[in-house]
Design a protein around this motif. Structure first.
Motif, PDB file in Angstrom:
ATOM      1  N   ALA A 184       0.820  -1.216   0.000  1.00 53.97           N
ATOM      2  CA  ALA A 184       0.000   0.000   0.000  1.00 53.97           C
ATOM      3  C   ALA A 184       0.855   1.269   0.000  1.00 53.97           C
ATOM      4  O   ALA A 184       0.571   2.200  -0.761  1.00 53.97           O
ATOM      5  CB  ALA A 184      -0.962  -0.024   1.187  1.00 53.97           C
ATOM      6  N   PRO A 185       1.917   1.359   0.843  1.00 54.36           N
ATOM      7  CA  PRO A 185       2.759   2.557   0.811  1.00 54.36           C
ATOM      8  C   PRO A 185       3.436   2.756  -0.554  1.00 54.36           C
ATOM      9  O   PRO A 185       3.545   3.888  -1.042  1.00 54.36           O
ATOM     10  CB  PRO A 185       3.793   2.286   1.904  1.00 54.36           C
ATOM     11  CG  PRO A 185       3.105   1.375   2.862  1.00 54.36           C
ATOM     12  CD  PRO A 185       2.276   0.487   1.990  1.00 54.36           C
ATOM     13  N   GLU A 186       3.872   1.648  -1.198  1.00 53.66           N
ATOM     14  CA  GLU A 186       4.532   1.756  -2.505  1.00 53.66           C
ATOM     15  C   GLU A 186       3.538   2.206  -3.581  1.00 53.66           C
ATOM     16  O   GLU A 186       3.882   3.036  -4.440  1.00 53.66           O
ATOM     17  CB  GLU A 186       5.144   0.409  -2.895  1.00 53.66           C
ATOM     18  CG  GLU A 186       6.347   0.020  -2.053  1.00 53.66           C
ATOM     19  CD  GLU A 186       6.803  -1.410  -2.303  1.00 53.66           C
ATOM     20  OE1 GLU A 186       7.982  -1.707  -2.036  1.00 53.66           O
ATOM     21  OE2 GLU A 186       5.970  -2.234  -2.762  1.00 53.66           O
ATOM     22  N   ILE A 187       2.334   1.696  -3.502  1.00 55.25           N
ATOM     23  CA  ILE A 187       1.300   2.118  -4.461  1.00 55.25           C
ATOM     24  C   ILE A 187       0.957   3.584  -4.246  1.00 55.25           C
ATOM     25  O   ILE A 187       0.810   4.353  -5.205  1.00 55.25           O
ATOM     26  CB  ILE A 187       0.037   1.242  -4.315  1.00 55.25           C
ATOM     27  CG1 ILE A 187       0.342  -0.202  -4.729  1.00 55.25           C
ATOM     28  CG2 ILE A 187      -1.116   1.795  -5.175  1.00 55.25           C
ATOM     29  CD1 ILE A 187      -0.791  -1.170  -4.467  1.00 55.25           C
ATOM     30  N   GLY A 188       0.843   3.978  -2.968  1.00 51.39           N
ATOM     31  CA  GLY A 188       0.557   5.378  -2.656  1.00 51.39           C
ATOM     32  C   GLY A 188       1.605   6.302  -3.227  1.00 51.39           C
ATOM     33  O   GLY A 188       1.288   7.370  -3.785  1.00 51.39           O
ATOM     34  N   GLU A 189       2.863   5.895  -3.108  1.00 54.14           N
ATOM     35  CA  GLU A 189       3.959   6.718  -3.630  1.00 54.14           C
ATOM     36  C   GLU A 189       3.888   6.825  -5.150  1.00 54.14           C
ATOM     37  O   GLU A 189       4.097   7.898  -5.719  1.00 54.14           O
ATOM     38  CB  GLU A 189       5.300   6.118  -3.210  1.00 54.14           C
ATOM     39  CG  GLU A 189       6.497   6.957  -3.630  1.00 54.14           C
ATOM     40  CD  GLU A 189       7.800   6.384  -3.114  1.00 54.14           C
ATOM     41  OE1 GLU A 189       8.868   6.857  -3.563  1.00 54.14           O
ATOM     42  OE2 GLU A 189       7.769   5.463  -2.263  1.00 54.14           O
ATOM     43  N   ARG A 190       3.571   5.713  -5.812  1.00 52.91           N
ATOM     44  CA  ARG A 190       3.493   5.719  -7.276  1.00 52.91           C
ATOM     45  C   ARG A 190       2.323   6.561  -7.777  1.00 52.91           C
ATOM     46  O   ARG A 190       2.408   7.192  -8.831  1.00 52.91           O
ATOM     47  CB  ARG A 190       3.345   4.284  -7.807  1.00 52.91           C
ATOM     48  CG  ARG A 190       4.587   3.413  -7.654  1.00 52.91           C
ATOM     49  CD  ARG A 190       4.280   1.964  -8.044  1.00 52.91           C
ATOM     50  NE  ARG A 190       3.964   1.840  -9.454  1.00 52.91           N
ATOM     51  CZ  ARG A 190       4.854   1.588 -10.418  1.00 52.91           C
ATOM     52  NH1 ARG A 190       6.132   1.435 -10.106  1.00 52.91           N
ATOM     53  NH2 ARG A 190       4.483   1.482 -11.682  1.00 52.91           N
ATOM     54  N   LEU A 191       1.220   6.563  -7.029  1.00 49.62           N
ATOM     55  CA  LEU A 191       0.019   7.269  -7.464  1.00 49.62           C
ATOM     56  C   LEU A 191      -0.153   8.635  -6.809  1.00 49.62           C
ATOM     57  O   LEU A 191      -1.146   9.328  -7.052  1.00 49.62           O
ATOM     58  CB  LEU A 191      -1.221   6.408  -7.196  1.00 49.62           C
ATOM     59  CG  LEU A 191      -1.257   5.026  -7.871  1.00 49.62           C
ATOM     60  CD1 LEU A 191      -2.550   4.286  -7.514  1.00 49.62           C
ATOM     61  CD2 LEU A 191      -1.110   5.150  -9.382  1.00 49.62           C
ATOM     62  N   SER A 192       0.803   8.981  -5.954  1.00 56.56           N
ATOM     63  CA  SER A 192       0.757  10.267  -5.235  1.00 56.56           C
ATOM     64  C   SER A 192      -0.493  10.394  -4.364  1.00 56.56           C
ATOM     65  O   SER A 192      -1.179  11.423  -4.355  1.00 56.56           O
ATOM     66  CB  SER A 192       0.828  11.446  -6.229  1.00 56.56           C
ATOM     67  OG  SER A 192       2.014  11.389  -6.987  1.00 56.56           O
ATOM     68  N   ILE A 193      -0.811   9.313  -3.664  1.00 56.77           N
ATOM     69  CA  ILE A 193      -1.910   9.315  -2.707  1.00 56.77           C
ATOM     70  C   ILE A 193      -1.415   8.650  -1.429  1.00 56.77           C
ATOM     71  O   ILE A 193      -0.355   8.005  -1.414  1.00 56.77           O
ATOM     72  CB  ILE A 193      -3.154   8.551  -3.245  1.00 56.77           C
ATOM     73  CG1 ILE A 193      -2.786   7.113  -3.618  1.00 56.77           C
ATOM     74  CG2 ILE A 193      -3.764   9.279  -4.433  1.00 56.77           C
ATOM     75  CD1 ILE A 193      -3.964   6.283  -4.120  1.00 56.77           C
ATOM     76  N   SER A 194      -2.165   8.794  -0.331  1.00 55.08           N
ATOM     77  CA  SER A 194      -1.744   8.221   0.944  1.00 55.08           C
ATOM     78  C   SER A 194      -2.011   6.723   0.994  1.00 55.08           C
ATOM     79  O   SER A 194      -2.918   6.228   0.307  1.00 55.08           O
ATOM     80  CB  SER A 194      -2.498   8.901   2.093  1.00 55.08           C
ATOM     81  OG  SER A 194      -3.860   8.516   2.081  1.00 55.08           O
ATOM     82  N   PRO A 195      -1.251   5.976   1.807  1.00 49.21           N
ATOM     83  CA  PRO A 195      -1.516   4.545   1.978  1.00 49.21           C
ATOM     84  C   PRO A 195      -2.939   4.285   2.459  1.00 49.21           C
ATOM     85  O   PRO A 195      -3.541   3.277   2.084  1.00 49.21           O
ATOM     86  CB  PRO A 195      -0.491   4.128   3.032  1.00 49.21           C
ATOM     87  CG  PRO A 195       0.636   5.094   2.862  1.00 49.21           C
ATOM     88  CD  PRO A 195      -0.038   6.392   2.520  1.00 49.21           C
ATOM     89  N   LYS A 196      -3.485   5.195   3.274  1.00 47.26           N
ATOM     90  CA  LYS A 196      -4.851   5.030   3.764  1.00 47.26           C
ATOM     91  C   LYS A 196      -5.841   5.079   2.602  1.00 47.26           C
ATOM     92  O   LYS A 196      -6.812   4.311   2.567  1.00 47.26           O
ATOM     93  CB  LYS A 196      -5.180   6.123   4.776  1.00 47.26           C
ATOM     94  CG  LYS A 196      -6.555   5.956   5.418  1.00 47.26           C
ATOM     95  CD  LYS A 196      -6.795   7.001   6.501  1.00 47.26           C
ATOM     96  CE  LYS A 196      -8.170   6.821   7.133  1.00 47.26           C
ATOM     97  NZ  LYS A 196      -8.421   7.824   8.198  1.00 47.26           N
ATOM     98  N   THR A 197      -5.588   5.985   1.654  1.00 46.02           N
ATOM     99  CA  THR A 197      -6.459   6.072   0.477  1.00 46.02           C
ATOM    100  C   THR A 197      -6.348   4.804  -0.370  1.00 46.02           C
ATOM    101  O   THR A 197      -7.339   4.313  -0.910  1.00 46.02           O
ATOM    102  CB  THR A 197      -6.094   7.301  -0.372  1.00 46.02           C
ATOM    103  OG1 THR A 197      -6.224   8.477   0.419  1.00 46.02           O
ATOM    104  CG2 THR A 197      -7.003   7.414  -1.586  1.00 46.02           C
ATOM    105  N   VAL A 198      -5.128   4.271  -0.444  1.00 46.01           N
ATOM    106  CA  VAL A 198      -4.932   3.014  -1.167  1.00 46.01           C
ATOM    107  C   VAL A 198      -5.758   1.908  -0.527  1.00 46.01           C
ATOM    108  O   VAL A 198      -6.419   1.120  -1.215  1.00 46.01           O
ATOM    109  CB  VAL A 198      -3.442   2.616  -1.189  1.00 46.01           C
ATOM    110  CG1 VAL A 198      -3.281   1.218  -1.816  1.00 46.01           C
ATOM    111  CG2 VAL A 198      -2.626   3.629  -1.967  1.00 46.01           C
TER     112      VAL A 198
END
Length: 231
Positions: A184-198
């Motif tokens: 989730a943190p890696e996806i958040g970083e790639r999509l410029s959103i928070s891990p919580k949003t992921v």
């Protein structure tokens, strides 16, 4: 030329194969080979010039393979007007070495009027040409079960695609990234959103698709061709 003759064009990149097929068809008094070629492009040219009833064509050829040529021939047939009282023309009977389900389904979906495995072509060729020329579909009995399996698998995947299409664009991206192994943190970083949003996106995906584990994500992504299987 007799009007009742079935005009056939042979397309195969091996001259010795064409010679063998021609010899088989020569035994039938109602069939005449009117042209030969070695590529899919030859098939298109000869179809326009000779207007055969049946094009017996190899699947695997250089320049343009049989599948691509069939699609072009079907398009050309749809664009031309024919006399309703005349025999069917420019119908494709495909020759293939492949008996796998996906090949058989793909051939019929492309518009082929039938297919023959090369291993039995000499034995069944005349009957197949007559069947196709009469406007029917020729499917070898020995391959009917494989074809049924392929169609069933396609229907199953169609349902998976329908489920996937119900997701939003962002949810589809998140599903694919989870299936590829990102956290989730890696996806958040790639999509410029928070891990919580992921995690919120993941929860929505789970609810819509009724899945919970990463393995479910991977299986679905593989079925839909979203992943490189060499990863």
């Amino acid at each position: 030329m007799r009007p009742d003759l079935i005009r056939v064009v042979l397309i195969d990149d091996h001259a010795i194969v064409r010679a063998g097929l021609k010899a088989v068809l020569a035994t039938a008094k109602d069939i005449m080979v009117v042209g030969e070629g070695s590529t899919g492009r030859d098939a298109l040219t000869l179809a326009e010039r000779l207007d055969p009833h049946v094009i017996v064509m190899d699947l695997s050829m250089p320049e343009m393979d049989g599948l691509a040529a069939t699609r072009e021939l079907v398009k050309a047939n749809a664009a031309r007007k024919t006399d309703d009282d005349s025999p069917s023309t420019r119908r494709v009977l495909m020759l293939t070495m492949h008996s796998e389900d996906e090949h058989l389904v793909a051939l019929l979906e492309a518009g082929a009027a039938g297919y023959l495995l090369k291993t039995v072509a000499e034995r069944e060729l005349v009957d197949a040409v007559r069947t196709v020329a009469a406007g029917d579909i020729y499917v070898q009995p020995s391959a009917a079960r494989a074809l049924a399996r392929g169609l069933a698998r396609k229907e199953e995947h169609a349902d998976d695609r329908s489920r996937f299409d119900r997701l939003t664009d962002r949810e589809q991206v998140v599903l694919k990234l989870f299936a590829e192994g990102y956290t989730a943190p890696e996806i958040g970083e790639r999509l410029s959103i928070s891990p919580k949003t992921v995690d919120t996106y993941k929860q929505r995906i789970n609810e819509k698709l009724h899945i919970t584990h990463r393995t479910d994500y991977v299986k679905l992504a593989l079925k839909l061709g979203l992943l490189n299987t060499d990863r």
